[in-house]
Structures are given as C-alpha cells and as structure tokens.
Design a protein around this motif. Sequence first.
Motif, mmCIF file in Angstrom:
data_model
loop_
_atom_site.group_PDB
_atom_site.id
_atom_site.type_symbol
_atom_site.label_atom_id
_atom_site.label_comp_id
_atom_site.label_asym_id
_atom_site.label_seq_id
_atom_site.Cartn_x
_atom_site.Cartn_y
_atom_site.Cartn_z
ATOM 1 N N THR A 60 -8.257 -3.373 -0.283
ATOM 2 C CA THR A 60 -7.331 -3.432 0.855
ATOM 3 C C THR A 60 -8.043 -3.202 2.184
ATOM 4 O O THR A 60 -7.526 -3.574 3.232
ATOM 5 N N ARG A 61 -9.227 -2.601 2.146
ATOM 6 C CA ARG A 61 -10.010 -2.413 3.373
ATOM 7 C C ARG A 61 -10.846 -3.633 3.706
ATOM 8 O O ARG A 61 -11.554 -3.652 4.716
ATOM 9 N N SER A 72 -4.428 0.569 4.732
ATOM 10 C CA SER A 72 -5.493 0.435 3.741
ATOM 11 C C SER A 72 -6.352 1.690 3.670
ATOM 12 O O SER A 72 -6.764 2.115 2.582
ATOM 13 N N CYS A 80 0.842 -1.208 0.000
ATOM 14 C CA CYS A 80 0.000 0.000 0.000
ATOM 15 C C CYS A 80 0.871 1.249 0.000
ATOM 16 O O CYS A 80 0.582 2.226 -0.703
#
Length: 385
Positions: A359-360, A324, A250
């Motif tokens: 990514t969350r 994230s 990230c």
Amino acid sequence: MDFALSQDIVRMKETVRQFVASEVEPLAMKIEEEDGVPQALLDKSKALGLFGLSIPEEYGGMGVNMVGKCALYEELGKTINGYTTILGAHSGIGSVGLVELSNEEQKMRYLPKMANGEWIGAFALTEPQAGSNAANLRTTAVKKGDRYILNGQKIYITNAPIAHVFTVMAVTDAALGAKGITSFIVERDFPGFQVGSVEKKMGLHGSHTAQLYFEDVEVPEENVLGTVGAGYVNALKILANGRAGLAARCLGSCQYLLDKSIAYAMEREQFGKAIFEQQIIQHYLAEMALEIETLRSMTYRVAWMSDEGHSVIKEAAMLKLYGSEVYNRIADKAVQIHGGVGYIADYPIERFYRDARITRIYEGTSEIQKNIIAAQLKKEYAARA
C-alpha cells in the motif's frame, strides 16, 4: 460536512459484513495458499453487486457515491486483501475513468457488462521507465486513418490476467510532454494485445498482476477516452478518486487488526495475568485506536469532498499517504502484540503484515504523495500571494 450513511448503504454495509464473515473468511487460507480466488466466490460477489459499485444504476450498477463506497470498502478491508484488491481495482481505477470520462456510446458498450462483472476492468499506466514519473511514458499511439496504432509495454497491472477492459495511457504527441498523453479503452481481444505471465508477489495472494504488451494494436478512434492529449490529467483524476477507496480498505484492515489484537491481549496470559494488563500493550492498543479514528475521519472527509465536486488532489494524496503508513504501523504493532503467533503463517496477522507493505507503493508511492502535496501547497501559496 455530513458523513451520515443512507439507509440503503447501512443495509448494504451489513450485507457485506455478513458476506465477508460467511463466504470470504472461510476461504481466506485457501486463497492465500493457492494464490487464487475461487470462481464461485467471484460469482457470488458479482450477484451481490460488488462489481457495480461505481457504475450508475442506468447502466446496471449500484451507483454508490464515494462516501457509500468507502463504507463498503471498509467492510471488505476486514478480509483477505487479495480478494478485496480484485474488487477495488475494478470498481476504482478500473472503471472510474469510463464512468466519468466516456461518452454515451462508450458507456452503453462497456458499463453494463462491467457492472455485472462479465467484463473486469484494469488501469494501465505504469511502465518500466514510467512508474512514479508518469509523464515519462514510452507506449505510443500513432494515428492512422480512423485508428490509433499502439506499441509499447505496461508492467504491474492489477487484474490484467482476468480483465477484459483496460484504460490505457499512451503518448500521442511526444513533443508536448505530459500534454501529449491520451487515454484509450483497449479490449483484451484486440489483435496484437497480449497479457504476460502472472507475477509472483510477497503478498496480495489471489490478486494477480502481469505485464501488457502492445504490438501494432489497432484501437478504433472512437475508443479514445475523453479528449486527445488529456490522458495525463485523466490519470491524475482517476488515481485521486481511487485513493479514497484504497484508504477505506486500509481502514478496514486496520480495524480488523486492532480487534484481533484486543481479543488476543485479553486471552493471552503472561506472569499470571492477561497481557492486556501490561501498560506497554495498552499503549500499543491506544496508539492503534487513535490512528484508526484519525484515518476514519480523513477518509470520509475526502470522500464527502469528492461527492460534493471539490478538487481533492492534495487531500487524496494526504489520505493515501497517511492510510498506507498507518496500515503498516498497525500491522507491525499487531505482530508485536501477538508475538510468535503473529509471525506464523497459519494465522492471519502474518498475512496482513505482508499485504500492508504494497500500500506504500501502488497507486503512487508514499514519496510521490509527498511530492503531490508539496506541489499543491506551492500552488495554494502562489494563489494567496
């Protein structure tokens, strides 16, 4: 704390940077549009050692520590996320369990082939009824002589279509709850084991996920990973380790977006001057840079703690949550700075914006990370009382 990189990692970081620029980026749009990574690129990645980052040198890998892996993941994060997810899922949650929990016989069987990329690794925990609630698994493993018989289903398994080695969590004693879950090493060609069709996703094109089906799959007793009943704890450890690597990817993506945004703001003119001169654009860029530097400090601190043998359950959850969320905020600002260009699929900003969203969710949702953090705070408070 010392986050200084060894000279070997510094050199490898530069090699990866050049590899991304010369070999991966030119194929980014092809990968995005065709939803597939060319085998030639994967073969070059294997030759470079990118599939053996987590695996000790004695088994053919590079034996890179967590700080070193984060430095390399940061570079890899600066290109198409679908490609880097294949590498990250293999070198992270796909192989860390075998590196840290397997016995010598298991290491000798699996790690050399995983190090050179001949066998790709995957991690299978999530089920239709057990995503965030990992203790609610329905896949069962019943002991029968010298084998375990697995039945059940897994979903959203990254690398499933190309993986040969799966770290699978299954229930061996339902009466014990989370303490009745065991980890198994399952090979793709075990009879009764099937990989479903590839899921169509909003982002991460080139990285494929699929369901797994277990119908009376016979797994040899010697393929138990770690000890019977320790699977839930194993899963938490594997995921905690993987979260630092995910945050580093990230971080690389955020830096890429900031660099692109600065360059665009310097070139794009409105009302007779570059938009960089507008205070709102300067504030956007300053906010992006601040969050990136904060994320960088958190990433390498957690990586260092992991290398030093410290428990990082809370810290890794904080890092995954922050990394994230920051990626999503920076992707959003990058689109805003680029305006219409940022929304057009011919340019990379739109792709990063879509890729950021997962990514969350994967490797533990943002909400679950908050639960983990709160639980650890409660434990720490009780220990002090």
